[in-house]
Design an enzyme around this catalytic site. Structure first.
Site, short mmCIF file in Angstrom:
data_model
loop_
_atom_site.label_atom_id
_atom_site.label_comp_id
_atom_site.label_asym_id
_atom_site.label_seq_id
_atom_site.Cartn_x
_atom_site.Cartn_y
_atom_site.Cartn_z
N CYS A 111 -43.05 47.55 -41.28
CA CYS A 111 -42.40 47.51 -39.92
C CYS A 111 -43.49 48.30 -38.89
O CYS A 111 -44.27 47.95 -38.45
CB CYS A 111 -40.98 48.09 -40.11
SG CYS A 111 -40.06 47.67 -38.52
N HIS A 223 -38.79 44.27 -43.97
CA HIS A 223 -38.42 45.35 -44.89
C HIS A 223 -38.36 44.88 -46.30
O HIS A 223 -37.33 44.68 -46.95
CB HIS A 223 -37.19 46.35 -44.51
CG HIS A 223 -37.77 47.10 -43.12
ND1 HIS A 223 -37.95 48.57 -43.25
CD2 HIS A 223 -37.41 46.85 -41.87
CE1 HIS A 223 -38.04 48.87 -42.05
NE2 HIS A 223 -37.74 47.95 -41.32
N GLU A 225 -38.85 46.54 -48.80
CA GLU A 225 -38.48 47.82 -49.86
C GLU A 225 -36.76 47.68 -50.14
O GLU A 225 -36.31 48.19 -51.09
CB GLU A 225 -38.84 49.02 -49.22
CG GLU A 225 -37.86 49.62 -48.15
CD GLU A 225 -38.10 48.92 -46.84
OE1 GLU A 225 -37.16 49.25 -45.90
OE2 GLU A 225 -39.01 48.33 -46.59
#
Length: 253
Positions: A111, A223, A225
């Protein structure tokens, strides 16, 4: 020995004091995906010597943030005074990214980190992507529950000869979308890895199939994660990063 992963910190005022911080989700994703030692890198105008960092770290995670890069770093007009910016992170991350790439150390940027990689290498950004003709609104709805904000939002098409295609063995994957800015001009040394249906660039790399190293230098706008083990491509990205850091560790030792 486990690879040591450096994570660049944000800075934020809390009361009268400034703190260095990293979202727990990034540390958690590293720990859930593979055996590694995550350590935080503070952000400051007086940065740590990069050669010292390369003696410690086998890979670098450049995480997302609510702050935006100061526009003067890519030759754009000054942002509104109420925009969330973090000049100390800019001062740390931008020169460090250039050193990471020069040193051929594995990195994963997410990001804001994705945008930092492009700016650090000479690219530019759209400051208000949703105001660009033909582009979707890639921002999350802040009133939605967090699982919906980070839910799969749209597809991206992967470059035929890119690192993401190699990692996922797919030509198209679904990703989440939580960004207000985006890449405008791609830095000359970077390669487009993924693109959305509205032509928004969603991933970049320094990956070259003709070179042995760096074998992992990836920046993504989404994202991965978030719930890293619940979506195959997200897990494959983190696994690929940690494996590359392990290889780098062995070569360095």
């Amino acid at each position: 020995m486990k690879p040591v992963i450096g994570i660049i910190c944000d800075t934020k005022m809390d009361g009268l004091h400034r703190y260095h911080q990293v979202g727990h989700k990034y540390v958690k994703a590293l720990q859930k995906t593979g055996k590694c030692v995550p350590l935080l890198i503070p952000s400051s105008k007086k940065t740590i010597d990069h050669d010292d960092l390369f003696q410690i770290f086998d890979g670098f995670l450049i995480p997302g943030s609510y702050s935006n890069i100061e526009p003067h770093h890519y030759g754009a007009a000054e942002a509104p005074t109420d925009e969330n910016q973090d000049p100390l992170r800019d001062a740390t991350s931008l020169p460090l990214i250039r050193s990471i790439i020069k040193n051929k150390t594995p990195f994963l940027a997410i990001c804001r980190g994705f945008q930092e990689v492009n700016v650090a290498m000479g690219g530019t950004l759209h400051q208000r992507l949703h105001e660009v003709d033909g582009r979707f609104d890639h921002r999350e709805n802040l009133h939605d529950p967090i699982d919906k904000q980070y839910g799969l939002s749209h597809s991206v098409t992967l470059a035929d000869d890119g690192l993401l295609r190699k990692l996922t063995a797919q030509s198209e994957i679904m990703v989440n979308s939580l960004h207000g800015q985006g890449v405008k001009d791609v830095a000359p040394s970077l390669k487009i890895e993924a693109i959305a249906d509205d032509e928004t660039i969603e991933a970049l790399s320094v990956y070259d199939t003709n070179e042995d190293s760096p074998d992992f230098g990836l920046a993504v706008q989404w994202h991965p994660e978030w719930r890293v083990n619940s979506h195959g491509p997200y897990k494959q990205i983190f696994e690929g990063f940690i494996k590359a850091s392990k290889r780098y560790n062995k070569q360095r030792k």
